[in-house]
Scaffold this active site. Structure first.
Site, PDB file in Angstrom:
ATOM      1  CG  ASN A   8      33.090  46.370  41.076  1.00  0.00           C
ATOM      2  OD1 ASN A   8      32.858  45.216  40.747  1.00  0.00           O
ATOM      3  ND2 ASN A   8      32.407  47.407  40.609  1.00  0.00           N
ATOM      4  CD1 TRP A   9      38.547  42.220  41.786  1.00  0.00           C
ATOM      5  CD2 TRP A   9      38.697  40.083  41.145  1.00  0.00           C
ATOM      6  NE1 TRP A   9      39.672  41.692  42.375  1.00  0.00           N
ATOM      7  CE2 TRP A   9      39.793  40.373  41.998  1.00  0.00           C
ATOM      8  CE3 TRP A   9      38.581  38.799  40.635  1.00  0.00           C
ATOM      9  CZ2 TRP A   9      40.752  39.419  42.342  1.00  0.00           C
ATOM     10  CZ3 TRP A   9      39.547  37.851  40.976  1.00  0.00           C
ATOM     11  CH2 TRP A   9      40.625  38.165  41.812  1.00  0.00           C
ATOM     12  CE  LYS A  10      34.147  48.487  37.635  1.00  0.00           C
ATOM     13  NZ  LYS A  10      34.175  49.743  36.931  1.00  0.00           N
ATOM     14  CG  HIS A  88      28.751  49.690  39.604  1.00  0.00           C
ATOM     15  ND1 HIS A  88      28.971  50.081  38.311  1.00  0.00           N
ATOM     16  CD2 HIS A  88      29.917  49.890  40.265  1.00  0.00           C
ATOM     17  CE1 HIS A  88      30.224  50.498  38.187  1.00  0.00           C
ATOM     18  NE2 HIS A  88      30.826  50.390  39.356  1.00  0.00           N
ATOM     19  CD  GLU A  90      31.019  49.552  35.235  1.00  0.00           C
ATOM     20  OE1 GLU A  90      31.127  48.427  35.747  1.00  0.00           O
ATOM     21  OE2 GLU A  90      31.969  50.370  35.183  1.00  0.00           O
ATOM     22  CD  GLU A 158      31.855  53.427  42.136  1.00  0.00           C
ATOM     23  OE1 GLU A 158      33.005  53.052  42.309  1.00  0.00           O
ATOM     24  OE2 GLU A 158      31.025  52.800  41.467  1.00  0.00           O
ATOM     25  N   GLY A 164      36.934  54.253  35.506  1.00  0.00           N
ATOM     26  CA  GLY A 164      37.742  53.631  34.451  1.00  0.00           C
ATOM     27  C   GLY A 164      38.354  54.609  33.466  1.00  0.00           C
ATOM     28  CB  SER A 203      40.087  57.024  38.170  1.00  0.00           C
ATOM     29  OG  SER A 203      39.507  56.692  36.917  1.00  0.00           O
ATOM     30  N   GLY A 224      37.859  49.692  41.159  1.00  0.00           N
ATOM     31  CA  GLY A 224      37.640  48.754  40.067  1.00  0.00           C
ATOM     32  C   GLY A 224      38.953  48.227  39.522  1.00  0.00           C
TER      33      GLY A 224
HETATM   34  P1  PGA Z   1      37.550  52.151  38.530  1.00  0.00           P
HETATM   35  O1  PGA Z   1      36.078  51.600  38.845  1.00  0.00           O
HETATM   36  O2  PGA Z   1      38.319  52.123  39.832  1.00  0.00           O
HETATM   37  O3  PGA Z   1      38.111  51.199  37.510  1.00  0.00           O
HETATM   38  O4  PGA Z   1      37.405  53.548  38.019  1.00  0.00           O
HETATM   39  C1  PGA Z   1      35.418  51.914  40.046  1.00  0.00           C
HETATM   40  C2  PGA Z   1      34.067  51.264  40.082  1.00  0.00           C
HETATM   41  O5  PGA Z   1      33.372  51.236  39.053  1.00  0.00           O
HETATM   42  O6  PGA Z   1      33.642  50.757  41.130  1.00  0.00           O
END
Ligand code: PGA
Length: 244
Positions: A8-10, A88, A90, A158, A164, A203, A224
Site C-alpha cells: 500500500n503506497w498510500k 483503511h 487512514e 490492521e 507506521g 509495521s 505500507g
Molecule cells: P505500515 O502500514 O506497514 O507502514 O505500518 C500498513 C498499512 O497501513 O497498510
C-alpha cells in the site's frame, strides 16, 4: 487459497518510483503467491504496464457523477487494476468513513470486477481496554456486505496503533485475533468464510515477516512503508513464498 501480499503506497509515488516495480516484477513476476501493489491513482495506468497486479487504495461508492476529486471503482478498473482497498483506517480517520460507507464502497469495487481488500482494526485505547475483538466484530458485521465471498474479498486486520509505528502485537496476539476472525467469518459465510484470505497489516518488515507468516490463519500481509522500495518489499514477498 493462494496467499496474498499487498503493498500500500498510500500518498507516495511519482514517475521516478516506477523502476521499483521493474525490480519487483523481475524477482517475483512468477511468484507462488499473489503480489499486488496498491498505488496512488495518478500512477495506476503506468503501473499496470509493469507485469505486476495493481490495485487502488479507495473508491467512491457510485460509478460516476458530480463528485469533484473522487475516483470511482470503474475508473480504477479501467486503468487495468484488479484490486482495491476499502476501509483503511487512514480513510476512516482522515475522511470520516464509517462502516456503512465502507460496505457501499466494497460493493462498488465488486461491481467493477475488482477484488476488495477490506480493512478493519482497533485503536490503541481500544486495544488497551481489551475491546479489540468487540470492535473488530462490529466492523466486520457492518462493513463486510452479505454477498462477500472468498473469491471477491480479502480481510486485512490492521491494529491502528501498529500502522507506521514499528510496533506490532505479539505473535500470540496476532494468532489469537486471526483465529477469532476466522471463526467469525465462518459462522457468517460458511465455507466461503473459511476460505476468505485474512491478512495482517501494521509495521510488517523483513525482520518480522517470517514469524508473522508462520502463524495459523495469517494468509499474507498488507504492507505500507516497507512496500515503497523493492529492496525492502522483496524479502517480505520471499518470506511469504517460503511460508507456503
Ligand atoms: P505500515 O502500514 O506497514 O507502514 O505500518 C500498513 C498499512 O497501513 O497498510
Amino acid at each position: 487459497m493462494r496467499k496474498l501480499i499487498a503493498g500500500n503506497w498510500k500518498m507516495n509515488g511519482v514517475l521516478a518510483d516506477l523502476p521499483q516495480l521493474d525490480t519487483l516484477a523481475k524477482a517475483h513476476g512468477d511468484a507462488s503467491v499473489d503480489v499486488v501493489i496498491c498505488g496512488p491513482a495518478t500512477l495506476l495506468g503506468r503501473m499496470g504496464t509493469k507485469g505486476l497486479t495493481i490495485g487502488g487504495q479507495d473508491c467512491h461508492p457510485i460509478r460516476s457523477g458530480a463528485h469533484t476529486g473522487d475516483i470511482s471503482a470503474p475508473m480504477i478498473a479501467d486503468t487495468g487494476a484488479r484490486y482495491v482497498i476499502t476501509g483503511h483506517s487512514e480513510r476512516r480517520t482522515d475522511h470520516g468513513e464509517n462502516d456503512t460507507l465502507v460496505a457501499a464502497k466494497t460493493v462498488a469495487g465488486w461491481d467493477a470486477g475488482l477484488h476488495v481488500i477490506l480493512c478493519i482494526g482497533e485503536t490503541e485505547a481500544q486495544y488497551r481496554n481489551g475491546e479489540t475483538l468487540t470492535v473488530l466484530h462490529t466492523q466486520m458485521d457492518h462493513s463486510i456486505p452479505d454477498a462477500a465471498t472468498a473469491e471477491t474479498t480479502t480481510i486485512a486486520y490492521e491494529p491502528i496503533w501498529a500502522i507506521g509505528t514499528g510496533l506490532t502485537p505479539t505473535p500470540d496476539e496476532i494468532a489469537m485475533v486471526h483465529a477469532d476472525l476466522r471463526a467469525h467469518l465462518t459462522a457468517r459465510f460458511g465455507a466461503s468464510g473459511t476460505g476468505m484470505r485474512l491478512l495482517y497489516g501494521g509495521s510488517v518488515k523483513a525482520s518480522n515477516a517470517d514469524d508473522i507468516f508462520a502463524l495459523p490463519n495469517v494468509d499474507g500481509a498488507l504492507v505500507g512503508g516497507a512496500s515503497l522500495k523493492a529492496a525492502d518489499f522483496s524479502p517480505i514477498i520471499t518470506a511469504l513464498e517460503q511460508s507456503v
